[in-house]
Scaffold this motif. Structure first.
Motif, PDB file in Angstrom:
ATOM      1  N   CYS A  80       0.858  -1.186   0.000  1.00 41.00           N
ATOM      2  CA  CYS A  80       0.000   0.000   0.000  1.00 41.00           C
ATOM      3  C   CYS A  80       0.892   1.233   0.000  1.00 41.00           C
ATOM      4  O   CYS A  80       1.932   1.260   0.660  1.00 41.00           O
ATOM      5  CB  CYS A  80      -0.864  -0.009   1.256  1.00 41.00           C
ATOM      6  N   ALA A  81       0.497   2.248  -0.763  1.00 41.78           N
ATOM      7  CA  ALA A  81       1.228   3.514  -0.739  1.00 41.78           C
ATOM      8  C   ALA A  81       0.222   4.650  -0.781  1.00 41.78           C
ATOM      9  O   ALA A  81      -0.887   4.488  -1.286  1.00 41.78           O
ATOM     10  CB  ALA A  81       2.189   3.611  -1.921  1.00 41.78           C
ATOM     11  N   VAL A  82       0.618   5.800  -0.240  1.00 41.93           N
ATOM     12  CA  VAL A  82      -0.259   6.963  -0.269  1.00 41.93           C
ATOM     13  C   VAL A  82       0.487   8.151  -0.857  1.00 41.93           C
ATOM     14  O   VAL A  82       1.715   8.214  -0.807  1.00 41.93           O
ATOM     15  CB  VAL A  82      -0.779   7.334   1.142  1.00 41.93           C
ATOM     16  N   SER A  83      -0.269   9.072  -1.444  1.00 43.61           N
ATOM     17  CA  SER A  83       0.343  10.306  -1.921  1.00 43.61           C
ATOM     18  C   SER A  83      -0.659  11.440  -1.822  1.00 43.61           C
ATOM     19  O   SER A  83      -1.853  11.235  -1.596  1.00 43.61           O
ATOM     20  CB  SER A  83       0.849  10.162  -3.357  1.00 43.61           C
ATOM     21  N   GLU A  84      -0.138  12.641  -2.002  1.00 40.64           N
ATOM     22  CA  GLU A  84      -0.945  13.839  -1.844  1.00 40.64           C
ATOM     23  C   GLU A  84      -1.656  14.188  -3.154  1.00 40.64           C
ATOM     24  O   GLU A  84      -2.786  14.649  -3.144  1.00 40.64           O
ATOM     25  CB  GLU A  84      -0.034  14.990  -1.407  1.00 40.64           C
ATOM     26  N   HIS A  85      -0.986  13.983  -4.259  1.00 42.54           N
ATOM     27  CA  HIS A  85      -1.552  14.318  -5.563  1.00 42.54           C
ATOM     28  C   HIS A  85      -1.358  13.135  -6.499  1.00 42.54           C
ATOM     29  O   HIS A  85      -0.349  12.444  -6.435  1.00 42.54           O
ATOM     30  CB  HIS A  85      -0.870  15.550  -6.160  1.00 42.54           C
ATOM     31  N   SER A  86      -2.311  12.955  -7.406  1.00 41.55           N
ATOM     32  CA  SER A  86      -2.244  11.785  -8.288  1.00 41.55           C
ATOM     33  C   SER A  86      -1.088  11.867  -9.273  1.00 41.55           C
ATOM     34  O   SER A  86      -0.614  10.866  -9.774  1.00 41.55           O
ATOM     35  CB  SER A  86      -3.549  11.643  -9.059  1.00 41.55           C
ATOM     36  N   ASP A  87      -0.606  13.083  -9.553  1.00 47.12           N
ATOM     37  CA  ASP A  87       0.446  13.214 -10.569  1.00 47.12           C
ATOM     38  C   ASP A  87       1.847  13.192  -9.974  1.00 47.12           C
ATOM     39  O   ASP A  87       2.831  13.284 -10.693  1.00 47.12           O
ATOM     40  CB  ASP A  87       0.240  14.497 -11.379  1.00 47.12           C
ATOM     41  N   THR A  88       1.947  13.035  -8.666  1.00 47.00           N
ATOM     42  CA  THR A  88       3.269  13.056  -8.049  1.00 47.00           C
ATOM     43  C   THR A  88       3.935  11.689  -8.160  1.00 47.00           C
ATOM     44  O   THR A  88       3.268  10.665  -8.245  1.00 47.00           O
ATOM     45  CB  THR A  88       3.197  13.463  -6.567  1.00 47.00           C
ATOM     46  N   GLU A  89       5.255  11.691  -8.205  1.00 42.87           N
ATOM     47  CA  GLU A  89       5.989  10.433  -8.204  1.00 42.87           C
ATOM     48  C   GLU A  89       6.274   9.985  -6.783  1.00 42.87           C
ATOM     49  O   GLU A  89       6.671   8.862  -6.550  1.00 42.87           O
ATOM     50  CB  GLU A  89       7.321  10.588  -8.953  1.00 42.87           C
ATOM     51  N   ASP A  90       6.100  10.879  -5.845  1.00 45.34           N
ATOM     52  CA  ASP A  90       6.444  10.569  -4.463  1.00 45.34           C
ATOM     53  C   ASP A  90       5.284   9.900  -3.756  1.00 45.34           C
ATOM     54  O   ASP A  90       4.351  10.553  -3.292  1.00 45.34           O
ATOM     55  CB  ASP A  90       6.848  11.844  -3.721  1.00 45.34           C
ATOM     56  N   LYS A  91       5.347   8.580  -3.701  1.00 44.79           N
ATOM     57  CA  LYS A  91       4.331   7.805  -3.014  1.00 44.79           C
ATOM     58  C   LYS A  91       4.989   7.212  -1.777  1.00 44.79           C
ATOM     59  O   LYS A  91       6.063   6.646  -1.854  1.00 44.79           O
ATOM     60  CB  LYS A  91       3.793   6.707  -3.928  1.00 44.79           C
ATOM     61  N   TYR A  92       4.345   7.349  -0.637  1.00 44.58           N
ATOM     62  CA  TYR A  92       4.986   6.998   0.616  1.00 44.58           C
ATOM     63  C   TYR A  92       4.503   5.665   1.166  1.00 44.58           C
ATOM     64  O   TYR A  92       3.316   5.470   1.356  1.00 44.58           O
ATOM     65  CB  TYR A  92       4.743   8.104   1.642  1.00 44.58           C
ATOM     66  N   SER A  93       5.429   4.783   1.381  1.00 41.69           N
ATOM     67  CA  SER A  93       5.067   3.471   1.905  1.00 41.69           C
ATOM     68  C   SER A  93       6.248   2.794   2.548  1.00 41.69           C
ATOM     69  O   SER A  93       7.372   2.921   2.093  1.00 41.69           O
ATOM     70  CB  SER A  93       4.541   2.585   0.777  1.00 41.69           C
ATOM     71  N   CYS A  94       5.979   2.069   3.596  1.00 40.86           N
ATOM     72  CA  CYS A  94       6.992   1.196   4.187  1.00 40.86           C
ATOM     73  C   CYS A  94       6.351  -0.139   4.494  1.00 40.86           C
ATOM     74  O   CYS A  94       6.792  -0.866   5.375  1.00 40.86           O
ATOM     75  CB  CYS A  94       7.536   1.776   5.488  1.00 40.86           C
ATOM     76  N   THR A  95       5.284  -0.429   3.819  1.00 37.34           N
ATOM     77  CA  THR A  95       4.447  -1.522   4.287  1.00 37.34           C
ATOM     78  C   THR A  95       4.294  -2.608   3.245  1.00 37.34           C
ATOM     79  O   THR A  95       4.356  -2.366   2.049  1.00 37.34           O
ATOM     80  CB  THR A  95       3.051  -1.002   4.614  1.00 37.34           C
ATOM     81  N   LYS A  96       4.084  -3.812   3.725  1.00 35.91           N
ATOM     82  CA  LYS A  96       3.782  -4.902   2.811  1.00 35.91           C
ATOM     83  C   LYS A  96       3.047  -5.998   3.570  1.00 35.91           C
ATOM     84  O   LYS A  96       3.180  -6.126   4.782  1.00 35.91           O
ATOM     85  CB  LYS A  96       5.048  -5.452   2.163  1.00 35.91           C
ATOM     86  N   THR A  97       2.269  -6.749   2.816  1.00 37.11           N
ATOM     87  CA  THR A  97       1.588  -7.912   3.368  1.00 37.11           C
ATOM     88  C   THR A  97       1.984  -9.112   2.534  1.00 37.11           C
ATOM     89  O   THR A  97       1.921  -9.068   1.302  1.00 37.11           O
ATOM     90  CB  THR A  97       0.061  -7.744   3.319  1.00 37.11           C
ATOM     91  N   SER A  98       2.402 -10.165   3.197  1.00 36.48           N
ATOM     92  CA  SER A  98       2.713 -11.403   2.516  1.00 36.48           C
ATOM     93  C   SER A  98       1.445 -12.245   2.491  1.00 36.48           C
ATOM     94  O   SER A  98       0.918 -12.624   3.530  1.00 36.48           O
ATOM     95  CB  SER A  98       3.823 -12.148   3.268  1.00 36.48           C
ATOM     96  N   LEU A  99       0.939 -12.489   1.273  1.00 39.99           N
ATOM     97  CA  LEU A  99      -0.302 -13.240   1.132  1.00 39.99           C
ATOM     98  C   LEU A  99      -0.016 -14.626   0.555  1.00 39.99           C
ATOM     99  O   LEU A  99       0.653 -14.755  -0.450  1.00 39.99           O
ATOM    100  CB  LEU A  99      -1.260 -12.487   0.204  1.00 39.99           C
ATOM    101  N   THR A 100      -0.513 -15.638   1.236  1.00 35.39           N
ATOM    102  CA  THR A 100      -0.359 -17.009   0.772  1.00 35.39           C
ATOM    103  C   THR A 100      -1.724 -17.666   0.664  1.00 35.39           C
ATOM    104  O   THR A 100      -2.487 -17.677   1.619  1.00 35.39           O
ATOM    105  CB  THR A 100       0.525 -17.831   1.741  1.00 35.39           C
TER     106      THR A 100
END
Length: 128
Positions: free
Chosen positions: A105-125
């Motif tokens: 998952c990542a979040v950003s302030e504007h849809s046109d920005t390249e800067d998306k902020y995330s440090c998260t992941k889910t391992s799905l099995t």
């Protein structure tokens, strides 16, 4: 073009749950994401990385828009929900073996920005 997903130095501004998810084949798997940045960060992106592959964007969603799907992905397999700026959820429908991988998952302030902020992941099995 590959998406640039930045990991914030502070780390815990974006959190995802659960971190490890085992779900039976044929069932839906839901992943939740929330952040502590301010309400202007209303854009949310969901990515998948399968074993041996690069990260691919599946869905882009905001609090005001329906989900927008990226190349080849559709609502047959994936859905996303977002009613408030601070959180959202993502669902993989009717799990198959090929759905097993890492989801981000990542979040950003504007849809046109390249800067998306995330440090998260889910391992799905997907399991029997």
């Amino acid at each position: 073009t590959p998406h640039r997903v930045l990991c914030l130095a502070k780390g815990n501004e974006v959190t995802q749950s659960p971190e490890v998810l085992h779900q039976l084949k044929g069932y839906n798997a839901q992943i939740n994401c929330k952040h502590t940045k301010d309400f202007t960060y209303s854009q949310m992106y969901w990515y998948r990385q399968l074993p041996g592959e690069g990260m691919k964007q599946i869905i882009y969603i905001t609090t005001t828009n329906k989900p927008e799907y990226s190349g080849g992905f559709s609502d047959v397999k994936f859905s996303a929900n977002k009613t408030v700026a601070e959180s959202g959820s993502f669902t993989v429908k009717k799990l198959e073996t090929g759905d097993s991988g890492m989801y981000f998952c990542a979040v950003s302030e504007h849809s046109d920005t390249e800067d998306k902020y995330s440090c998260t992941k889910t391992s799905l099995t997907a399991s029997w």
